[in-house]
Motif scaffolding. Structure first.
Motif, PDB file in Angstrom:
ATOM      1  N   UNK A  53       0.836  -1.206   0.000  1.00 43.75           N
ATOM      2  CA  UNK A  53       0.000   0.000   0.000  1.00 43.75           C
ATOM      3  C   UNK A  53       0.870   1.255   0.000  1.00 43.75           C
ATOM      4  N   UNK A  54       2.022   1.187   0.643  1.00 45.55           N
ATOM      5  CA  UNK A  54       2.944   2.328   0.623  1.00 45.55           C
ATOM      6  C   UNK A  54       3.586   2.463  -0.754  1.00 45.55           C
ATOM      7  N   UNK A  55       3.953   1.341  -1.356  1.00 42.39           N
ATOM      8  CA  UNK A  55       4.600   1.354  -2.659  1.00 42.39           C
ATOM      9  C   UNK A  55       3.678   1.940  -3.726  1.00 42.39           C
ATOM     10  N   UNK A  56       2.373   1.731  -3.583  1.00 46.14           N
ATOM     11  CA  UNK A  56       1.443   2.275  -4.570  1.00 46.14           C
ATOM     12  C   UNK A  56       1.464   3.793  -4.596  1.00 46.14           C
ATOM     13  N   UNK A  57       1.980   4.425  -3.525  1.00 47.66           N
ATOM     14  CA  UNK A  57       2.137   5.887  -3.511  1.00 47.66           C
ATOM     15  C   UNK A  57       3.432   6.302  -4.204  1.00 47.66           C
ATOM     16  N   UNK A  58       4.336   5.356  -4.421  1.00 47.13           N
ATOM     17  CA  UNK A  58       5.626   5.646  -5.043  1.00 47.13           C
ATOM     18  C   UNK A  58       6.082   4.414  -5.826  1.00 47.13           C
TER      19      UNK A  58
END
Length: 373
Positions: free
Chosen positions: A158-163
């Motif tokens: 979910x964090x990676x989807x922001x970056x």
């Protein structure tokens, strides 16, 4: 080479709402949910002795989630911290893990990705090295290690989807976590991320993974993703096969143990069938979704199925039911009336908070008969 479809075409069919995550908590109507937890605290209190058990940990986890839904992130954060302190006080290492992960989720909800990533790094250390210190507790059983690996894989995505630039590093970490063992979560993330990036090689790798044959649920999830991508090429055979497979499953009323994975698979199958303009089978799958959600007392997916049935022209009362459940909104759904049970919900929530805090403060019996506070 598979054609690259538009994001609009796939945004409802392929997204970050996992079809293989088994740890989902149903969004039960708030009053019955609170009453259920109040009853459990009464039973736990009556048992006496040490208040360190999986049962009490589950009550606290549910209470923190309810606190988030009712009062927001700040109050929920306080409860998670108090739960960790209680675990430390009782020297119950494994019971500190879930509230620690919940704190990472709260950071993400509030937009503090750095803080969320830092907390999740503890899960990565536990998964890779087998031990980690959380709040001064030395944690490191085999079950803790497996829990940490799955949590890190899921939450960090979910964090990676922001970056998305961090995606290669994320996937390398998953390869380290899972080794050569095919893992459905990894395969699913390849499909989701590949779709967002328009990287059909990545999508193809996820679709062809052996991990989809891990168990009956993941097999269905794999069938779904393959059907979605085949339909983008004009081949609807896999969609028809997948829909028929779902309709051959036992109905919720006869299923021994309906679960939230099946609710999500049934609902996504209905959306896929709807894109084929197969109204009959779409309606059948939406009713299956409603029935399964009702068995789980899940107000959110009952509402989601109701919205889709209304779009097909079927009269439903999903808005009234959603409002009566005590929620004010569900992500991505049309608005409905404010929760009608706010006063009763607030009263029960406060009573539950008092009971949980009293249990946390209860003197604890040592094995040798001594008592400490």
């Amino acid at each position: 080479m598979m054609p690259v479809p538009t994001v609009d075409l796939l945004e409802r069919l392929i997204n970050s709402d996992s079809l293989v995550d088994t740890g989902r908590t149903a969004r039960k109507p708030m009053l019955p949910w609170l009453d259920e937890l109040l009853q459990k605290t009464a039973v736990i209190s009556a048992k006496g002795g040490r208040i360190a058990s999986d049962e009490f940990s589950s009550v606290q986890n549910n209470f923190s989630l309810l606190t988030l839904l009712i009062k927001g992130t700040s109050e929920a954060r306080i409860e998670c911290i108090e739960q960790i302190r209680h675990a430390i006080r009782e020297d119950a290492a494994d019971q500190a893990l879930q509230p620690w992960v919940n704190l990472a989720r709260l950071d993400r909800i509030e937009g503090d990705m750095a803080a969320s990533g830092k907390k999740l790094s503890a899960m990565l250390r536990l998964a890779v090295h087998g031990r980690v210190l959380v709040g001064g507790l030395d944690i490191g059983s085999d079950s803790d290690k497996r829990f940490a690996a799955n949590v890190f894989a899921s939450e960090s995505f979910h964090l990676i989807l922001r970056n998305l630039g961090e995606l290669p590093r994320h996937f390398k970490r998953l390869e380290r976590l899972f080794g050569r063992r095919a893992h459905p979560l990894f395969a699913e993330q390849q499909i989701v991320a590949g779709t967002l990036l328009g990287d059909m090689v990545m999508v193809g790798s996820g679709l062809s993974s052996r991990a989809w044959f891990t168990d009956a649920r993941t097999r269905l999830a794999g069938m779904y993703y393959r059907a979605v991508w085949a339909s983008q090429q004009g081949n609807h055979d896999l969609t028809d096969r997948f829909v028929n497979e779902l309709l051959r499953l036992p109905a919720a009323a006869t299923s021994v143990a309906p679960d939230h994975v099946m609710v999500r698979i049934l609902f996504r199958g209905a959306l896929l069938s709807s894109g084929r303009d197969d109204i009959e089978h779409t309606t059948m799958l939406l009713h299956r979704t409603k029935d399964c959600a009702a068995r789980l007392s899940d107000a959110e997916y009952t509402a989601r199925a109701g919205v889709e049935l209304e779009r097909l022209g079927e009269a439903t009362e999903w808005q009234d039911a959603a409002a009566d459940s005590g929620y004010r909104s569900f992500r991505g759904l049309p608005t409905f009336a404010d929760g009608r049970c706010d006063h009763d919900i607030a009263q029960r929530h406060e009573l539950l908070r008092e009971r949980i805090h009293a249990l946390r403060c209860k003197p604890l019996a040592r094995a040798n008969g001594g008592v400490y506070v």
